[in-house]
Design a protein around this motif. Sequence first.
Motif, PDB file in Angstrom:
ATOM      1  N   VAL A 178     -18.853  -8.481  16.045  1.00  0.00           N
ATOM      2  CA  VAL A 178     -17.560  -8.399  15.194  1.00  0.00           C
ATOM      3  C   VAL A 178     -17.558  -9.113  13.900  1.00  0.00           C
ATOM      4  CG1 VAL A 178     -14.930  -8.850  15.357  1.00  0.00           C
ATOM      5  CG2 VAL A 178     -16.060  -8.345  17.351  1.00  0.00           C
ATOM      6  N   GLY A 179     -17.182  -8.516  12.736  1.00  0.00           N
ATOM      7  CA  GLY A 179     -17.430  -9.329  11.389  1.00  0.00           C
ATOM      8  C   GLY A 179     -17.059  -8.194  10.603  1.00  0.00           C
ATOM      9  N   PRO A 180     -17.115  -8.781   9.089  1.00  0.00           N
ATOM     10  CA  PRO A 180     -16.764  -8.123   8.005  1.00  0.00           C
ATOM     11  C   PRO A 180     -18.033  -6.927   7.524  1.00  0.00           C
ATOM     12  CG  PRO A 180     -17.605 -10.037   7.369  1.00  0.00           C
ATOM     13  CD  PRO A 180     -17.600 -10.381   8.760  1.00  0.00           C
ATOM     14  N   PRO A 181     -17.212  -5.971   7.047  1.00  0.00           N
ATOM     15  CA  PRO A 181     -18.288  -5.042   6.425  1.00  0.00           C
ATOM     16  C   PRO A 181     -19.188  -5.318   5.523  1.00  0.00           C
ATOM     17  CG  PRO A 181     -16.359  -4.616   5.323  1.00  0.00           C
ATOM     18  CD  PRO A 181     -15.838  -5.725   6.470  1.00  0.00           C
ATOM     19  N   SER A 182     -20.323  -4.764   5.196  1.00  0.00           N
ATOM     20  CA  SER A 182     -21.336  -5.352   4.151  1.00  0.00           C
ATOM     21  C   SER A 182     -20.776  -5.304   2.719  1.00  0.00           C
ATOM     22  CB  SER A 182     -22.583  -4.125   3.930  1.00  0.00           C
ATOM     23  OG  SER A 182     -23.211  -4.374   5.430  1.00  0.00           O
ATOM     24  N   ARG A 183     -21.464  -5.984   1.769  1.00  0.00           N
ATOM     25  CA  ARG A 183     -20.884  -6.196   0.445  1.00  0.00           C
ATOM     26  C   ARG A 183     -20.889  -4.700  -0.299  1.00  0.00           C
ATOM     27  NH1 ARG A 183     -23.873 -11.223  -2.190  1.00  0.00           N
ATOM     28  NH2 ARG A 183     -25.606 -10.010  -1.163  1.00  0.00           N
ATOM     29  N   TRP A 184     -21.582  -3.733   0.033  1.00  0.00           N
ATOM     30  CA  TRP A 184     -21.615  -2.521  -0.788  1.00  0.00           C
ATOM     31  C   TRP A 184     -20.507  -1.843  -0.373  1.00  0.00           C
ATOM     32  CZ3 TRP A 184     -21.731   1.917   2.243  1.00  0.00           C
ATOM     33  CH2 TRP A 184     -22.232   2.030   3.506  1.00  0.00           C
ATOM     34  N   VAL A 185     -19.812  -1.970   0.820  1.00  0.00           N
ATOM     35  CA  VAL A 185     -18.670  -1.102   1.067  1.00  0.00           C
ATOM     36  C   VAL A 185     -17.431  -1.294   0.348  1.00  0.00           C
ATOM     37  CG1 VAL A 185     -16.991  -0.778   3.067  1.00  0.00           C
ATOM     38  CG2 VAL A 185     -19.395  -1.103   3.618  1.00  0.00           C
ATOM     39  N   LYS A 186     -16.969  -0.241  -0.051  1.00  0.00           N
ATOM     40  CA  LYS A 186     -15.458  -0.253  -0.874  1.00  0.00           C
ATOM     41  C   LYS A 186     -14.222   0.280   0.087  1.00  0.00           C
ATOM     42  CE  LYS A 186     -17.649   0.231  -5.633  1.00  0.00           C
ATOM     43  NZ  LYS A 186     -17.318   1.293  -6.799  1.00  0.00           N
ATOM     44  N   PRO A 187     -13.829  -0.716   0.808  1.00  0.00           N
ATOM     45  CA  PRO A 187     -12.776  -0.079   1.514  1.00  0.00           C
ATOM     46  C   PRO A 187     -11.650   0.445   0.777  1.00  0.00           C
ATOM     47  CG  PRO A 187     -13.385  -2.573   2.159  1.00  0.00           C
ATOM     48  CD  PRO A 187     -14.091  -2.152   0.970  1.00  0.00           C
ATOM     49  N   LEU A 188     -11.045   1.434   1.235  1.00  0.00           N
ATOM     50  CA  LEU A 188      -9.934   2.319   0.270  1.00  0.00           C
ATOM     51  C   LEU A 188      -8.575   1.952   1.088  1.00  0.00           C
ATOM     52  CD1 LEU A 188     -11.707   5.910   0.625  1.00  0.00           C
ATOM     53  CD2 LEU A 188     -11.364   4.287  -1.351  1.00  0.00           C
ATOM     54  N   PRO A 189      -7.786   1.923   0.348  1.00  0.00           N
ATOM     55  CA  PRO A 189      -6.182   1.348   0.391  1.00  0.00           C
ATOM     56  C   PRO A 189      -5.819   2.736   1.621  1.00  0.00           C
ATOM     57  CG  PRO A 189      -6.409   2.346  -1.615  1.00  0.00           C
ATOM     58  CD  PRO A 189      -7.794   2.290  -1.354  1.00  0.00           C
ATOM     59  N   ILE A 190      -4.965   2.568   2.420  1.00  0.00           N
ATOM     60  CA  ILE A 190      -4.168   3.614   3.202  1.00  0.00           C
ATOM     61  C   ILE A 190      -3.096   4.133   2.258  1.00  0.00           C
ATOM     62  CG2 ILE A 190      -3.072   3.919   5.249  1.00  0.00           C
ATOM     63  CD1 ILE A 190      -4.422   1.553   6.659  1.00  0.00           C
ATOM     64  N   PRO A 191      -3.136   5.458   2.277  1.00  0.00           N
ATOM     65  CA  PRO A 191      -2.041   5.807   1.538  1.00  0.00           C
ATOM     66  C   PRO A 191      -0.781   6.077   2.277  1.00  0.00           C
ATOM     67  CG  PRO A 191      -3.626   7.802   2.317  1.00  0.00           C
ATOM     68  CD  PRO A 191      -4.038   6.385   2.721  1.00  0.00           C
ATOM     69  N   PRO A 192       0.407   6.126   1.689  1.00  0.00           N
ATOM     70  CA  PRO A 192       1.527   6.300   2.369  1.00  0.00           C
ATOM     71  C   PRO A 192       1.744   7.630   2.921  1.00  0.00           C
ATOM     72  CG  PRO A 192       2.011   5.961   0.011  1.00  0.00           C
ATOM     73  CD  PRO A 192       0.720   5.964   0.212  1.00  0.00           C
ATOM     74  N   ASP A 193       2.613   8.045   3.962  1.00  0.00           N
ATOM     75  CA  ASP A 193       2.874   9.303   4.421  1.00  0.00           C
ATOM     76  C   ASP A 193       3.869   9.907   3.570  1.00  0.00           C
ATOM     77  OD1 ASP A 193       2.542  11.479   5.961  1.00  0.00           O
ATOM     78  OD2 ASP A 193       3.827  10.580   7.635  1.00  0.00           O
ATOM     79  N   SER A 194       3.792  10.070   2.291  1.00  0.00           N
ATOM     80  CA  SER A 194       4.880  10.688   1.630  1.00  0.00           C
ATOM     81  C   SER A 194       4.630  11.855   0.776  1.00  0.00           C
ATOM     82  CB  SER A 194       5.369   9.469   0.676  1.00  0.00           C
ATOM     83  OG  SER A 194       4.527   9.066  -0.229  1.00  0.00           O
ATOM     84  N   HIS A 195       3.633  12.185   1.053  1.00  0.00           N
ATOM     85  CA  HIS A 195       3.218  13.362   0.183  1.00  0.00           C
ATOM     86  C   HIS A 195       3.748  14.720   0.956  1.00  0.00           C
ATOM     87  CE1 HIS A 195       0.494  11.286  -2.340  1.00  0.00           C
ATOM     88  NE2 HIS A 195       0.167  10.469  -1.200  1.00  0.00           N
ATOM     89  N   PRO A 196       3.989  15.761   0.176  1.00  0.00           N
ATOM     90  CA  PRO A 196       4.528  16.765   0.601  1.00  0.00           C
ATOM     91  C   PRO A 196       3.444  17.837   1.353  1.00  0.00           C
ATOM     92  CG  PRO A 196       4.304  17.084  -1.677  1.00  0.00           C
ATOM     93  CD  PRO A 196       4.289  15.670  -1.443  1.00  0.00           C
ATOM     94  N   LYS A 197       3.947  18.444   2.646  1.00  0.00           N
ATOM     95  CA  LYS A 197       2.712  19.084   3.246  1.00  0.00           C
ATOM     96  C   LYS A 197       3.233  20.543   3.075  1.00  0.00           C
ATOM     97  CE  LYS A 197       1.954  15.624   6.894  1.00  0.00           C
ATOM     98  NZ  LYS A 197       2.861  14.636   6.212  1.00  0.00           N
ATOM     99  N   ALA A 198       2.329  21.468   3.139  1.00  0.00           N
ATOM    100  CA  ALA A 198       2.204  23.047   3.019  1.00  0.00           C
ATOM    101  C   ALA A 198       3.085  23.353   4.454  1.00  0.00           C
ATOM    102  CB  ALA A 198       1.055  23.614   3.064  1.00  0.00           C
ATOM    103  N   ALA A 199       4.004  24.421   4.244  1.00  0.00           N
ATOM    104  CA  ALA A 199       4.662  24.750   5.257  1.00  0.00           C
ATOM    105  C   ALA A 199       3.918  25.115   6.613  1.00  0.00           C
ATOM    106  CB  ALA A 199       5.312  26.279   5.011  1.00  0.00           C
ATOM    107  N   GLY A 200       4.479  24.572   7.598  1.00  0.00           N
ATOM    108  CA  GLY A 200       3.791  24.604   8.775  1.00  0.00           C
ATOM    109  C   GLY A 200       2.727  23.575   9.311  1.00  0.00           C
ATOM    110  N   ASP A 201       2.477  22.508   8.229  1.00  0.00           N
ATOM    111  CA  ASP A 201       1.518  21.710   8.477  1.00  0.00           C
ATOM    112  C   ASP A 201       2.113  20.513   9.114  1.00  0.00           C
ATOM    113  OD1 ASP A 201      -0.670  23.266   7.815  1.00  0.00           O
ATOM    114  OD2 ASP A 201      -1.080  22.346   5.835  1.00  0.00           O
TER     115      ASP A 201
END
Length: 794
Positions: free
Chosen positions: A40-63
Amino acid sequence: MRRTLRSVLLAPGFLPVSVLLLCLCLSLSAHAATALPFRVGPPSRWVKPLPIPPDSHPKAAGDDETSVAWLLTDKQVRVSGPSREQYVHAARKVLSPQGIERVTDIQIRFDPTYQKLTVHGIWRIRDGRREDVFQASEARVIQQETELQNRLYNGTLSVVPFLRDVRVGDTVEVAYSLAGANPVFGGRFSDAVVAGQPFPVVHFAYRLLWPEGRGRTLFIRDFAAPGLSRSESMLDGEREIVLERRDVPSVRSEDHVPGWQPVYPWVQLSEYKDWNDVARWASSLFQVPTRSKALEQEVRRLAKEPTPEARFLAALRFVQDEVRYLGIEMGPNSHQPHPPDEVLQRRFGDCKDKSLLLVALLKGLGIDARPALVNTDLTQLLDGWRPTSTAFDHAIVHATVAGRELWVDPTSTLERGGLDSYEPPPYGRALIVAPGTTALSVIPAPTLKEPSVFVDETYVAKDRDGPATLDVVTTRTGESANSMRRMLASTSLSELSRYYVNYYAKKDAKITVEKPMTVDDDTAKNVLVLHEHYRIEDFWSSDGRRDFSAHTLREYLTEPSYSRRAFPLEVRHPVFARHRITLKSSEPLPGGKEHSAVDDPAFRFEADTRADGKTVVLDYRYRSLADSVPPERIAEYVKAVRTTDDHRGYYVQLGSRPARRASRAPSGEADTLLLGIITTCLVLWFVIAQGGPLELWRKGRAWGRRRAFARKFDADHRGDSAGSAIPITSPQELLSTLGRLRCACGATSEAPRDSLRHETIVLGDRHLTLVQWQCPACARARRAYFEDKGSRAA
């Protein structure tokens, strides 16, 4: 050899754990006192963790996802020399109580022979607060053999965490890294990135760090990924490649999509420059060693056969039937076969083990033979792939015997017949393992000149009120004979007979076996014949009627669950089947002959009816013409299948016992009489135009029989028997298909899941599921057989 590319339903490295509860319970105590094989530990220095986007984007019909919102799927890979490190990051939000189970069912898989796992954490985000809920001491490590049902063991371990207090509205975030690469690939890099899923994703990302000074070229190919952005830059002497999609729509699933048709958009990365590059890599693995004493002894035994053909068949059948299928595919042995001596000594091996053993035997017999790599699903889709070592999931053998080119599968058992009638396996494309191979080879599809399945039913009804007899002769040739031979090897003849009589009992409740079932197996010609003998009470209905149907052809002529499609419809091919029904009655039957045919680009159906005196013969034939139907021709195909409904059945009506009285028409007024004369003239003209009264009467009777039969069988009878089992590829497809099966009352209502009863049935190599339920509309008892058509990994 393991399958190297699957359409995943969860984030990379995640699998449901509900099927592992028994194994987990047995392993809890064993792992409690041992050191955990991960850190158990942190990721390597080369990794660029991405932020979690909010669930606020419109979805296509039926999605809209009903239980889980997929916010992020992120994979980052760094290639360094012969090794690689990959970082996986995913986040899902719980939208309903049902989604809690889906989000918390987490399993992180890795191969301890060459990979090191580092878990960075599992976080619960609630009301904007992020908390690490991963407890390493509570996680369990189990050895999950996902291909155990295929008799394959790979030694993969799975870390199963147990998450506490996850509620609706929480977001669960998972991150871990895997370091190491399978040494069997010799440091060569290839990857496949699925850029679309059966569910919508807010943000998809793939990042690759590639050494700028690496001597080989990296090839990237995009397979139908609309909206995929690609950027490249230099970062500390490394080439950074980033692929991204935002607000990714879900990919709607359809039934019976051919394996060669890509469904999910994906991107392929490979540093193999051509197929010769892959062939030379494979040649280094499939080395035929100097023959040992045991191998030499086996060669001498096989060499006693009188001809090259006989020696080839003897070697093939020895490997197929006397070396059982079992794979130990740990580490490099995922792709590298075990030595032939070892396989011969222990008498078991997987596809590549058996292929190399067969090649060694054939070379010892002076027969030119090479291993060949194939993909059991993708077939001709490989023509558009970038060359890569991960394109294949199975191994077979290519040989030349007496000038004849042959493709044989050493994992197939109980194949019989000579080389003239041998059918090549249905894999379409192959890479012959030889240093000089420069391209994929085409495996020819078999051509069926005669029916491979011929069901001949003869009914003898000597007395209207007495019992009738039914004799059934089923003749199978080619692969159909091989398949039945394999079933008989694992299922007793009495059990098979019991199954068959119960199949006929669905129509005739008072049917009994008059003579035991017998089998005639001509292994030289590969012709297997089954004989059945029955006695049927109450053969005729109370009004002297009897219905007949070409039930053998029903499994080939079914409508797809989705007729408005985006993908082609798979059709079983090649298929040539025949069903003949002969009725011998004690009373005169309507005479005449009729021929009808239904032609479609995917199949041809023919029906011949011949009635003469007291005998009626119904002869039906079905031949497939293609392996698929393109989406734009689905409507045409469905119409053709429905047209065959009018021709696949017939009813016979005996004459009534009492004499019929003719009634005299009353006289009318003069104008009525004139109108009657005109009408009579028109009728006479129509009769003459149709070929006379006898021909018109015959056509009307035949049409009436077909329509009456079609109306009687309007209900959806797919899956009525194991022979017409509905093919499925997932439990979800089973449930969706159930909801579309039409009952005799006309309803297609979906039954409550808690009312479904499941039963597993094994018939030879076939694994079936019998589902029983009640129609919600009319309470009629329903049942359907399903067969899992998921790909075999070898």
